[in-house]
Design a protein around this motif. Structure first.
Motif, PDB file in Angstrom:
ATOM      1  N   VAL A  44     -11.030 -32.037  15.080  1.00 10.08           N
ATOM      2  CA  VAL A  44     -11.432 -30.900  14.536  1.00 10.08           C
ATOM      3  C   VAL A  44     -12.017 -29.784  15.439  1.00 10.08           C
ATOM      4  N   ASN A  45     -13.313 -30.239  16.471  1.00 10.36           N
ATOM      5  CA  ASN A  45     -13.585 -29.260  17.183  1.00 10.36           C
ATOM      6  C   ASN A  45     -12.671 -29.130  18.543  1.00 10.36           C
ATOM      7  N   HIS A  46     -12.242 -29.684  18.912  1.00  8.72           N
ATOM      8  CA  HIS A  46     -10.678 -29.292  19.782  1.00  8.72           C
ATOM      9  C   HIS A  46      -9.696 -28.750  19.196  1.00  8.72           C
ATOM     10  N   CYS A  47      -8.961 -29.030  17.319  1.00 10.31           N
ATOM     11  CA  CYS A  47      -8.274 -27.747  16.580  1.00 10.31           C
ATOM     12  C   CYS A  47      -8.755 -26.518  16.629  1.00 10.31           C
ATOM     13  N   LEU A  48      -9.794 -26.358  17.311  1.00 12.59           N
ATOM     14  CA  LEU A  48     -10.614 -24.655  17.152  1.00 12.59           C
ATOM     15  C   LEU A  48     -11.104 -24.355  18.162  1.00 12.59           C
ATOM     16  N   GLY A  49     -10.769 -24.950  19.240  1.00  8.29           N
ATOM     17  CA  GLY A  49     -10.109 -24.520  20.939  1.00  8.29           C
ATOM     18  C   GLY A  49      -9.097 -23.693  20.452  1.00  8.29           C
ATOM     19  N   VAL A  50      -8.385 -24.417  19.989  1.00  9.24           N
ATOM     20  CA  VAL A  50      -6.708 -23.811  19.895  1.00  9.24           C
ATOM     21  C   VAL A  50      -6.466 -23.321  19.352  1.00  9.24           C
ATOM     22  N   ILE A  51      -6.749 -22.763  18.277  1.00  8.62           N
ATOM     23  CA  ILE A  51      -7.035 -21.726  17.792  1.00  8.62           C
ATOM     24  C   ILE A  51      -7.385 -20.767  18.078  1.00  8.62           C
ATOM     25  N   ALA A  52      -8.233 -20.769  18.866  1.00  9.58           N
ATOM     26  CA  ALA A  52      -8.991 -19.355  19.630  1.00  9.58           C
ATOM     27  C   ALA A  52      -7.841 -19.743  20.693  1.00  9.58           C
ATOM     28  N   ALA A  53      -7.678 -20.674  21.657  1.00  8.45           N
ATOM     29  CA  ALA A  53      -7.019 -20.296  22.530  1.00  8.45           C
ATOM     30  C   ALA A  53      -5.226 -19.692  22.157  1.00  8.45           C
ATOM     31  N   TRP A  54      -4.739 -20.226  21.437  1.00 11.90           N
ATOM     32  CA  TRP A  54      -3.854 -19.744  21.217  1.00 11.90           C
ATOM     33  C   TRP A  54      -3.029 -18.615  20.235  1.00 11.90           C
ATOM     34  N   ALA A  55      -4.125 -18.277  19.326  1.00 13.51           N
ATOM     35  CA  ALA A  55      -3.597 -17.623  17.987  1.00 13.51           C
ATOM     36  C   ALA A  55      -4.292 -15.849  18.720  1.00 13.51           C
ATOM     37  N   GLY A  56      -6.163 -16.727  19.410  1.00 13.22           N
ATOM     38  CA  GLY A  56      -7.272 -15.335  19.726  1.00 13.22           C
ATOM     39  C   GLY A  56      -6.449 -15.038  20.887  1.00 13.22           C
ATOM     40  N   GLN A  57      -6.037 -16.116  21.665  1.00 16.44           N
ATOM     41  CA  GLN A  57      -5.903 -15.219  23.260  1.00 16.44           C
ATOM     42  C   GLN A  57      -4.857 -15.027  23.314  1.00 16.44           C
ATOM     43  N   VAL A  58      -2.932 -16.016  23.449  1.00 14.77           N
ATOM     44  CA  VAL A  58      -2.535 -15.845  23.522  1.00 14.77           C
ATOM     45  C   VAL A  58      -1.208 -14.764  22.164  1.00 14.77           C
ATOM     46  N   VAL A  59      -1.931 -15.229  21.633  1.00 14.16           N
ATOM     47  CA  VAL A  59      -1.137 -13.288  20.736  1.00 14.16           C
ATOM     48  C   VAL A  59      -1.831 -12.300  20.455  1.00 14.16           C
ATOM     49  N   ASN A 115       7.285 -21.256  30.116  1.00 14.33           N
ATOM     50  CA  ASN A 115       8.330 -20.801  30.391  1.00 14.33           C
ATOM     51  C   ASN A 115       9.097 -21.648  28.872  1.00 14.33           C
ATOM     52  N   THR A 116       8.764 -21.660  28.458  1.00 16.38           N
ATOM     53  CA  THR A 116       9.116 -22.043  26.714  1.00 16.38           C
ATOM     54  C   THR A 116       8.926 -21.425  25.396  1.00 16.38           C
ATOM     55  N   PRO A 117       9.147 -21.646  24.439  1.00 14.48           N
ATOM     56  CA  PRO A 117       9.199 -20.633  23.756  1.00 14.48           C
ATOM     57  C   PRO A 117       7.674 -20.227  22.594  1.00 14.48           C
ATOM     58  N   ALA A 118       6.827 -21.221  23.692  1.00 12.83           N
ATOM     59  CA  ALA A 118       5.602 -20.747  22.802  1.00 12.83           C
ATOM     60  C   ALA A 118       4.972 -19.633  23.753  1.00 12.83           C
ATOM     61  N   GLY A 119       5.202 -19.748  24.641  1.00  8.70           N
ATOM     62  CA  GLY A 119       5.340 -18.918  26.182  1.00  8.70           C
ATOM     63  C   GLY A 119       5.973 -17.376  25.924  1.00  8.70           C
ATOM     64  N   ARG A 120       6.549 -17.200  25.533  1.00  9.69           N
ATOM     65  CA  ARG A 120       7.539 -16.322  25.340  1.00  9.69           C
ATOM     66  C   ARG A 120       7.471 -15.852  23.942  1.00  9.69           C
ATOM     67  N   ARG A 121       7.520 -15.650  22.708  1.00 12.07           N
ATOM     68  CA  ARG A 121       6.858 -14.914  21.447  1.00 12.07           C
ATOM     69  C   ARG A 121       5.773 -15.287  21.253  1.00 12.07           C
ATOM     70  N   GLN A 122       5.590 -14.867  20.477  1.00 12.52           N
ATOM     71  CA  GLN A 122       3.859 -14.922  19.503  1.00 12.52           C
ATOM     72  C   GLN A 122       3.948 -15.338  18.419  1.00 12.52           C
ATOM     73  N   ALA A 124       6.558 -18.420  18.269  1.00 14.23           N
ATOM     74  CA  ALA A 124       6.209 -19.846  18.682  1.00 14.23           C
ATOM     75  C   ALA A 124       5.265 -20.412  18.876  1.00 14.23           C
ATOM     76  N   ALA A 125       4.128 -19.157  19.403  1.00 11.81           N
ATOM     77  CA  ALA A 125       2.627 -19.708  20.379  1.00 11.81           C
ATOM     78  C   ALA A 125       2.420 -20.630  18.978  1.00 11.81           C
ATOM     79  N   LEU A 126       2.448 -19.438  17.340  1.00 11.38           N
ATOM     80  CA  LEU A 126       2.121 -19.395  16.394  1.00 11.38           C
ATOM     81  C   LEU A 126       2.297 -20.886  15.906  1.00 11.38           C
ATOM     82  N   VAL A 127       3.926 -21.194  16.235  1.00 10.96           N
ATOM     83  CA  VAL A 127       3.570 -23.111  15.950  1.00 10.96           C
ATOM     84  C   VAL A 127       3.233 -23.582  16.695  1.00 10.96           C
ATOM     85  N   HIS A 128       2.863 -23.288  17.526  1.00 12.18           N
ATOM     86  CA  HIS A 128       2.328 -24.224  18.575  1.00 12.18           C
ATOM     87  C   HIS A 128       1.173 -24.425  17.628  1.00 12.18           C
TER      88      HIS A 128
END
Length: 153
Positions: A44-59, A115-122, A124-128
């Motif tokens: 669960v702690n890792h999942c919080l890191g995922v949310i912060a990195a991908w929704a917080g940083q990338v998006v 160079n993946t969809p997750a890196g090209r569109r917000q 897709a990053a959320l789908v990740h």
């Protein structure tokens, strides 16, 4: 087409399932490590890191200082972790509400995903984010089942 309501429906289901599992396990079992596996707490702690990195940083474009390796060694009582999940869920709701699903990311994307969809569109990053939550929710269900079976033996 991905939309805010649908995305949050599915992420909420995964987060609800994970928090229910933690609550059901309690402090001791949530920090119990099976051979070759992560503790429920660490998952669960890792999942919080995922949310912060991908929704917080990338998006959303926030700077996130993440120690991914440390996410898997974290331990402690579950109450503060459950509070962190609640705060992360609210922040995720804000980030998704502000997201432009078809636009490029606002923040830095890990090189591995550039160079993946997750890196090209917000969107897709959320789908990740959802992909990771769903995957780890399943892992947490299996881990719980094994831990509870070992206690009953």
């Amino acid at each position: 087409m991905l939309d805010e309501e649908s995305f949050l429906f599915f992420t909420d289901r995964a987060l609800d399932g994970m928090t229910a599992i933690l609550a059901g396990l309690g402090d001791e079992l949530a920090s119990t490590r099976l051979p070759g596996a992560n503790t429920p707490y660490a998952i669960v702690n890792h999942c919080l890191g995922v949310i912060a990195a991908w929704a917080g940083q990338v998006v959303a474009g926030r700077t996130v200082h993440r120690d991914r390796e440390a996410e898997f060694t974290a331990a402690g009582p579950i109450a503060p972790l459950l509070d962190r999940v609640a705060r992360a869920r609210e922040r995720l709701r804000e980030d998704v509400a502000a997201a432009d699903f078809d636009a490029p990311p606002r923040g830095e994307v890990p090189d591995k995903y550039a160079n993946t969809p997750a890196g090209r569109r917000q969107g897709a990053a959320l789908v990740h984010v959802y992909e990771e939550l769903a995957q780890h929710h399943g892992q947490l269900e299996l881990t719980r089942d094994i831990l509870l079976a070992s206690v009953r033996s």
